[in-house]
Motif scaffolding. Structure first.
Motif, short mmCIF file in Angstrom:
data_model
loop_
_atom_site.label_atom_id
_atom_site.label_comp_id
_atom_site.label_asym_id
_atom_site.label_seq_id
_atom_site.Cartn_x
_atom_site.Cartn_y
_atom_site.Cartn_z
N PHE A 27 74.48 -9.79 139.05
CA PHE A 27 74.18 -11.27 139.66
C PHE A 27 72.33 -11.45 140.63
O PHE A 27 72.16 -10.83 141.06
CB PHE A 27 75.03 -10.80 140.97
N LEU A 28 71.81 -11.45 139.84
CA LEU A 28 70.58 -11.95 140.02
C LEU A 28 70.44 -12.87 140.67
O LEU A 28 70.90 -14.56 140.12
CB LEU A 28 70.15 -12.01 138.56
N GLY A 29 69.45 -14.12 141.34
CA GLY A 29 68.95 -15.03 142.42
C GLY A 29 68.11 -14.10 143.01
O GLY A 29 67.55 -13.42 143.85
N LEU A 30 67.68 -15.49 144.39
CA LEU A 30 67.01 -15.63 145.21
C LEU A 30 67.14 -14.96 146.34
O LEU A 30 68.05 -14.94 146.13
CB LEU A 30 66.45 -16.85 144.98
N TYR A 31 65.99 -15.05 147.08
CA TYR A 31 67.05 -14.12 149.14
C TYR A 31 67.09 -15.04 149.12
O TYR A 31 67.13 -16.54 149.07
CB TYR A 31 65.43 -14.23 149.15
N SER A 32 68.29 -15.01 149.97
CA SER A 32 69.40 -15.92 150.33
C SER A 32 69.78 -16.43 149.59
O SER A 32 69.99 -18.23 150.31
CB SER A 32 68.88 -16.71 151.90
N SER A 33 70.16 -16.36 148.70
CA SER A 33 70.94 -17.58 147.56
C SER A 33 72.29 -17.09 147.60
O SER A 33 72.73 -17.83 146.60
CB SER A 33 70.09 -17.18 146.00
N GLY A 34 72.54 -16.34 147.84
CA GLY A 34 74.16 -15.92 148.11
C GLY A 34 74.52 -15.40 146.56
O GLY A 34 75.71 -14.74 146.78
N LYS A 35 73.38 -13.74 146.52
CA LYS A 35 73.88 -12.81 145.89
C LYS A 35 75.42 -11.87 146.51
O LYS A 35 76.54 -11.73 146.31
CB LYS A 35 72.83 -11.79 146.22
N THR A 36 74.93 -11.58 148.08
CA THR A 36 76.22 -11.23 148.96
C THR A 36 77.44 -11.18 148.79
O THR A 36 78.54 -10.95 148.43
CB THR A 36 75.72 -10.61 150.21
N GLN A 213 70.39 -22.95 141.12
CA GLN A 213 70.67 -24.18 141.55
C GLN A 213 69.20 -25.43 141.68
O GLN A 213 68.22 -24.72 142.15
CB GLN A 213 71.06 -23.24 142.59
N THR A 214 69.56 -26.48 141.05
CA THR A 214 68.51 -27.10 141.86
C THR A 214 68.32 -27.63 142.80
O THR A 214 68.93 -27.31 143.70
CB THR A 214 68.64 -28.22 140.37
N LEU A 215 67.31 -28.16 143.57
CA LEU A 215 67.16 -28.82 144.97
C LEU A 215 68.18 -29.65 144.97
O LEU A 215 68.47 -29.94 146.32
CB LEU A 215 65.22 -29.47 144.79
N GLU A 216 68.48 -30.56 143.95
CA GLU A 216 70.03 -31.69 144.60
C GLU A 216 70.38 -30.96 144.77
O GLU A 216 71.87 -31.27 145.63
CB GLU A 216 69.34 -32.51 143.19
N GLU A 217 71.13 -29.57 143.55
CA GLU A 217 72.74 -29.09 144.15
C GLU A 217 72.33 -28.62 145.48
O GLU A 217 73.32 -28.69 146.32
CB GLU A 217 72.64 -28.17 143.21
N ALA A 218 70.73 -27.47 145.97
CA ALA A 218 71.18 -27.51 147.28
C ALA A 218 71.43 -28.01 148.60
O ALA A 218 71.56 -27.62 149.50
CB ALA A 218 69.54 -26.22 147.65
N ALA A 219 71.11 -29.38 147.76
CA ALA A 219 70.94 -30.52 149.36
C ALA A 219 72.76 -31.20 149.56
O ALA A 219 72.43 -31.49 150.31
CB ALA A 219 69.84 -31.89 149.33
N ARG A 220 73.51 -30.80 148.37
CA ARG A 220 74.80 -31.85 148.59
C ARG A 220 75.29 -30.69 149.99
O ARG A 220 74.88 -29.22 150.45
CB ARG A 220 75.68 -31.30 147.24
N VAL A 221 76.20 -30.95 150.06
CA VAL A 221 77.52 -30.99 151.19
C VAL A 221 78.98 -30.74 150.56
O VAL A 221 79.52 -31.54 150.07
CB VAL A 221 76.82 -31.59 152.65
N PRO A 222 79.21 -29.67 150.11
CA PRO A 222 79.01 -28.55 149.92
C PRO A 222 77.56 -28.21 149.02
O PRO A 222 77.82 -28.89 148.25
CB PRO A 222 80.26 -27.52 150.05
N PRO A 223 76.56 -27.24 149.32
CA PRO A 223 75.92 -26.51 148.50
C PRO A 223 76.60 -26.25 147.15
O PRO A 223 77.72 -25.76 147.08
CB PRO A 223 74.81 -25.93 149.19
N PRO A 242 80.50 -24.19 136.67
CA PRO A 242 80.21 -24.87 138.86
C PRO A 242 80.40 -24.00 140.03
O PRO A 242 81.66 -23.39 139.30
CB PRO A 242 80.68 -25.73 138.64
N PHE A 243 79.38 -23.85 140.39
CA PHE A 243 80.75 -22.81 142.13
C PHE A 243 80.09 -23.61 143.09
O PHE A 243 79.13 -24.45 143.10
CB PHE A 243 80.24 -21.50 142.07
N VAL A 244 80.66 -23.22 144.34
CA VAL A 244 80.65 -23.79 145.42
C VAL A 244 80.32 -23.14 146.38
O VAL A 244 81.35 -22.38 147.35
CB VAL A 244 81.71 -25.17 146.17
N PHE A 245 79.16 -23.62 148.07
CA PHE A 245 79.11 -22.69 148.94
C PHE A 245 80.17 -22.82 149.91
O PHE A 245 80.23 -23.89 150.69
CB PHE A 245 77.69 -22.48 148.93
#
Length: 262
Positions: A27-36, A213-223, A242-245
């Motif tokens: 699983f590839l992602g930015l730091y704090s992107s939800g990999k764990t 994850q685009t900036l718009e997706e990150a700003a949604r509730v839930p992200p 599509p996934f949801v945090f």
């Protein structure tokens, strides 16, 4: 069965039933992107299928890892559990009777080698009768290469090769995570070119799945985010999923599940 569940039904469907034994999944992602969080979801799904996952953590303390799995399985937030801990302890104990068995082993950051991980597996098999159905490493970038201790790029490729060899030798899938470069932030599609640790990792892994994850997706509730395949050795790549945090539960779930809007 030849296939082993990823813990996520939609991802299993995209991979034609799950992953093969002996495969290395990143699983590839930015730091704090939800990999764990994704790895926790893998463990949750496998436990509900009565599998026996072995978790090796170099980042999150084993106690915290176990607590996240408990929240993922019960579907309760940390606050809900703290309000009535006895009730949820009993719930977790009942669930354990109906699920598989999990073992979590922590190593200090930057100290564990592939040989250490396999020695642990041998000891668990010989002394405790525990042979895992899958290995989850959180995460490979925090391990130590014995062959290339002074060269991080060659070292991380060596670690990935070693983890894949464990999976092949033991006949189990190995799940881990990797870090992207800064250019992946806000990018609509994150791919193998965004590997920050070493591009050579792409040649080693069997299945590569990025968290886009685009900036718009990150700003949604839930992200929201999307899981995108950038490598599937056996089979074709699949469309973004599509996934949801679920931040309060510490997991990522397929959009539309658990009462979440698609």
């Amino acid at each position: 069965a030849l296939k082993v569940t990823t813990g996520y039904p939609t991802l299993d469907d995209a991979l034609e039933g799950g992953v093969d034994r002996g495969e290395l999944i990143e699983f590839l992602g930015l730091y704090s992107s939800g990999k764990t969080s994704l790895l926790v979801g893998v463990v949750r799904g496998q436990l509900l299928h009565r599998y026996r996952p072995l978790v090796v953590t170099n980042e999150v303390a084993p106690r915290r890892w176990a607590a996240r799995v408990d929240r993922a399985i019960t579907g309760k937030t940390r606050q809900e559990i703290l309000q009535n801990p006895r009730r949820y302890v009993r719930m977790i104990q009942r669930l354990k009777q109906a699920t598989g068995r999990m073992i979590i082993k922590g190593f200090p950051t930057g100290t564990a080698t592939v040989a250490d991980v396999e020695a642990l597996m041998v000891r668990l098999r010989d002394e405790e009768g525990f042979t895992p159905d899958s290995l989850i490493v959180d995460y490979a970038g925090e391990m130590r290469s014995e062959r290339y201790p002074q060269d991080f790029r060659l070292g991380i490729i060596d670690i990935f090769r070693g983890l894949r060899a464990i999976g092949q030798k033991w006949g189990i899938p190995v799940f881990t995570a990797g870090q992207t470069d800064a250019a992946a932030e806000g990018k609509e599609i994150v791919g193998g070119r965004n590997q920050s640790e070493a591009k050579g990792i792409n040649a080693v892994i069997d299945v590569g799945i990025s968290i886009s994850q685009t900036l718009e997706e990150a700003a949604r509730v839930p992200p929201e985010c999307r899981l995108t395949s950038f490598k599937v050795r056996e089979g074709g790549r699949f469309p973004p999923l599509p996934f949801v945090f679920m931040i309060d539960r510490g997991v990522i779930v397929p959009a539309g599940s658990a009462g979440v809007r698609p």
